[in-house]
Design a protein around this motif. Structure first.
Motif, PDB file in Angstrom:
ATOM      1  N   TYR A  90       4.695  72.130  15.047  1.00 35.47           N
ATOM      2  CA  TYR A  90       4.959  70.728  15.385  1.00 35.47           C
ATOM      3  C   TYR A  90       6.202  70.536  16.250  1.00 35.47           C
ATOM      4  CZ  TYR A  90       1.509  69.757  11.803  1.00 35.47           C
ATOM      5  OH  TYR A  90       0.370  69.728  11.062  1.00 35.47           O
ATOM      6  N   GLY A  91       6.685  71.569  16.891  1.00 35.83           N
ATOM      7  CA  GLY A  91       7.773  71.427  17.844  1.00 35.83           C
ATOM      8  C   GLY A  91       9.165  71.373  17.275  1.00 35.83           C
ATOM      9  N   TYR A  92       9.370  71.770  16.007  1.00 35.02           N
ATOM     10  CA  TYR A  92      10.728  71.811  15.449  1.00 35.02           C
ATOM     11  C   TYR A  92      11.513  72.946  16.089  1.00 35.02           C
ATOM     12  CZ  TYR A  92       9.122  68.731  11.730  1.00 35.02           C
ATOM     13  OH  TYR A  92       8.615  67.676  11.030  1.00 35.02           O
ATOM     14  N   PRO A  93      12.706  72.684  16.600  1.00 30.99           N
ATOM     15  CA  PRO A  93      13.499  73.782  17.161  1.00 30.99           C
ATOM     16  C   PRO A  93      13.953  74.732  16.056  1.00 30.99           C
ATOM     17  CG  PRO A  93      14.780  71.766  17.121  1.00 30.99           C
ATOM     18  CD  PRO A  93      13.400  71.398  16.676  1.00 30.99           C
ATOM     19  N   ALA A  94      13.986  76.016  16.381  1.00 24.31           N
ATOM     20  CA  ALA A  94      14.387  77.025  15.394  1.00 24.31           C
ATOM     21  C   ALA A  94      15.212  78.104  16.067  1.00 24.31           C
ATOM     22  CB  ALA A  94      13.164  77.650  14.736  1.00 24.31           C
ATOM     23  N   ALA A  95      16.157  78.648  15.319  1.00 22.80           N
ATOM     24  CA  ALA A  95      16.977  79.760  15.777  1.00 22.80           C
ATOM     25  C   ALA A  95      17.032  80.780  14.645  1.00 22.80           C
ATOM     26  CB  ALA A  95      18.374  79.284  16.139  1.00 22.80           C
ATOM     27  N   VAL A  96      16.727  82.026  14.958  1.00 20.64           N
ATOM     28  CA  VAL A  96      16.691  83.094  13.965  1.00 20.64           C
ATOM     29  C   VAL A  96      17.667  84.177  14.392  1.00 20.64           C
ATOM     30  CG1 VAL A  96      15.257  84.813  12.841  1.00 20.64           C
ATOM     31  CG2 VAL A  96      14.287  82.614  13.428  1.00 20.64           C
ATOM     32  N   THR A  97      18.486  84.635  13.446  1.00 20.71           N
ATOM     33  CA  THR A  97      19.448  85.701  13.707  1.00 20.71           C
ATOM     34  C   THR A  97      19.342  86.748  12.613  1.00 20.71           C
ATOM     35  OG1 THR A  97      20.985  84.118  14.681  1.00 20.71           O
ATOM     36  CG2 THR A  97      21.885  86.243  14.071  1.00 20.71           C
ATOM     37  N   LYS A 115      25.714  96.225   5.438  1.00 20.85           N
ATOM     38  CA  LYS A 115      25.287  94.887   5.005  1.00 20.85           C
ATOM     39  C   LYS A 115      24.378  94.285   6.070  1.00 20.85           C
ATOM     40  CE  LYS A 115      28.346  94.754   1.584  1.00 20.85           C
ATOM     41  NZ  LYS A 115      28.420  96.162   1.315  1.00 20.85           N
ATOM     42  N   SER A 116      23.380  93.527   5.631  1.00 21.86           N
ATOM     43  CA  SER A 116      22.463  92.839   6.539  1.00 21.86           C
ATOM     44  C   SER A 116      22.522  91.340   6.266  1.00 21.86           C
ATOM     45  CB  SER A 116      21.028  93.330   6.340  1.00 21.86           C
ATOM     46  OG  SER A 116      20.926  94.681   6.687  1.00 21.86           O
ATOM     47  N   TYR A 117      22.391  90.552   7.332  1.00 22.91           N
ATOM     48  CA  TYR A 117      22.435  89.097   7.229  1.00 22.91           C
ATOM     49  C   TYR A 117      21.278  88.508   8.030  1.00 22.91           C
ATOM     50  CZ  TYR A 117      27.179  90.032   5.715  1.00 22.91           C
ATOM     51  OH  TYR A 117      28.264  90.504   5.038  1.00 22.91           O
ATOM     52  N   PHE A 118      20.621  87.527   7.448  1.00 25.47           N
ATOM     53  CA  PHE A 118      19.512  86.828   8.095  1.00 25.47           C
ATOM     54  C   PHE A 118      19.817  85.327   8.054  1.00 25.47           C
ATOM     55  CE2 PHE A 118      15.469  84.541   7.805  1.00 25.47           C
ATOM     56  CZ  PHE A 118      14.860  84.991   8.959  1.00 25.47           C
ATOM     57  N   LYS A 119      19.701  84.670   9.220  1.00 28.94           N
ATOM     58  CA  LYS A 119      19.951  83.235   9.284  1.00 28.94           C
ATOM     59  C   LYS A 119      18.759  82.548   9.960  1.00 28.94           C
ATOM     60  CE  LYS A 119      24.092  83.958  11.227  1.00 28.94           C
ATOM     61  NZ  LYS A 119      25.312  83.621  11.954  1.00 28.94           N
ATOM     62  N   LEU A 120      18.317  81.479   9.382  1.00 28.31           N
ATOM     63  CA  LEU A 120      17.306  80.628   9.969  1.00 28.31           C
ATOM     64  C   LEU A 120      17.919  79.242  10.124  1.00 28.31           C
ATOM     65  CD1 LEU A 120      14.425  79.967  10.907  1.00 28.31           C
ATOM     66  CD2 LEU A 120      13.874  79.506   8.504  1.00 28.31           C
ATOM     67  N   LEU A 121      18.098  78.832  11.360  1.00 29.40           N
ATOM     68  CA  LEU A 121      18.724  77.545  11.659  1.00 29.40           C
ATOM     69  C   LEU A 121      17.758  76.680  12.439  1.00 29.40           C
ATOM     70  CD1 LEU A 121      22.111  79.008  12.913  1.00 29.40           C
ATOM     71  CD2 LEU A 121      21.633  78.133  10.652  1.00 29.40           C
ATOM     72  N   PHE A 122      18.077  75.428  12.558  1.00 27.11           N
ATOM     73  CA  PHE A 122      17.258  74.546  13.355  1.00 27.11           C
ATOM     74  C   PHE A 122      17.929  74.228  14.680  1.00 27.11           C
ATOM     75  CE2 PHE A 122      15.679  73.946   9.072  1.00 27.11           C
ATOM     76  CZ  PHE A 122      14.343  74.234   9.306  1.00 27.11           C
ATOM     77  N   ASP A 123      18.768  75.124  15.131  1.00 22.84           N
ATOM     78  CA  ASP A 123      19.400  75.164  16.449  1.00 22.84           C
ATOM     79  C   ASP A 123      20.701  75.927  16.303  1.00 22.84           C
ATOM     80  OD1 ASP A 123      19.552  74.833  19.128  1.00 22.84           O
ATOM     81  OD2 ASP A 123      19.837  72.679  19.109  1.00 22.84           O
ATOM     82  N   PHE A 124      21.173  76.545  17.382  1.00 22.07           N
ATOM     83  CA  PHE A 124      22.454  77.270  17.352  1.00 22.07           C
ATOM     84  C   PHE A 124      23.585  76.292  17.534  1.00 22.07           C
ATOM     85  CE2 PHE A 124      20.019  81.126  18.571  1.00 22.07           C
ATOM     86  CZ  PHE A 124      20.349  81.872  17.471  1.00 22.07           C
TER      87      PHE A 124
END
Length: 124
Positions: A90-97, A115-124
């Motif tokens: 549905y066009g939601y902006p997403a940023a994955v790191t 160590k590992s880190y995962f981020k899911l954001l809705f923009d940087f």
């Protein structure tokens, strides 16, 4: 009182160390990060089953150093990161790191302590 101590590891600090690492706990924190990023994919869409689309992808190297007060020998952390930006359904902006870091001490690099880190954001 150790209630007022700062913690210099983990996601907000040196990412190769745990958040409550005793070597990075003190009355003050000094740290610095250097990021080197290279864009791999730009403005070309990659789609996965109409659920997620990416149009930007970058690969980066991270170098961090710092210490807690009272300052002694600076601690060093190094790692790699993969960042992508696009849209969810549905066009939601997403940023994955995704980041993976190693602590570097004066003795050696301990691969088992990474160590590992995962981020899911809705923009940087």
């Amino acid at each position: 009182d150790d209630f007022f101590y700062f913690f210099g590891g983990g996601l907000p600090g040196l990412k190769g160390y745990t958040f409550y690492d005793t070597e990075l706990t003190g009355k003050g924190i000094l740290n610095h990060s250097i990021y080197l990023r290279r864009v791999i994919l730009d403005e070309k869409f990659i789609s996965f089953k109409d659920f997620i689309e990416f149009n930007k992808l970058s690969l980066g190297l991270v170098f961090q150093y710092g210490d807690a007060y009272p300052f002694d020998i600076p601690k060093v952390s190094s790692g790699v990161e993969i960042r992508s930006r696009g849209f969810l359904f549905y066009g939601y902006p997403a940023a994955v790191t995704f980041e993976h870091h190693y602590p570097i001490t004066a003795k050696s690099i301990d691969i088992n302590e990474s160590k590992s880190y995962f981020k899911l954001l809705f923009d940087f």
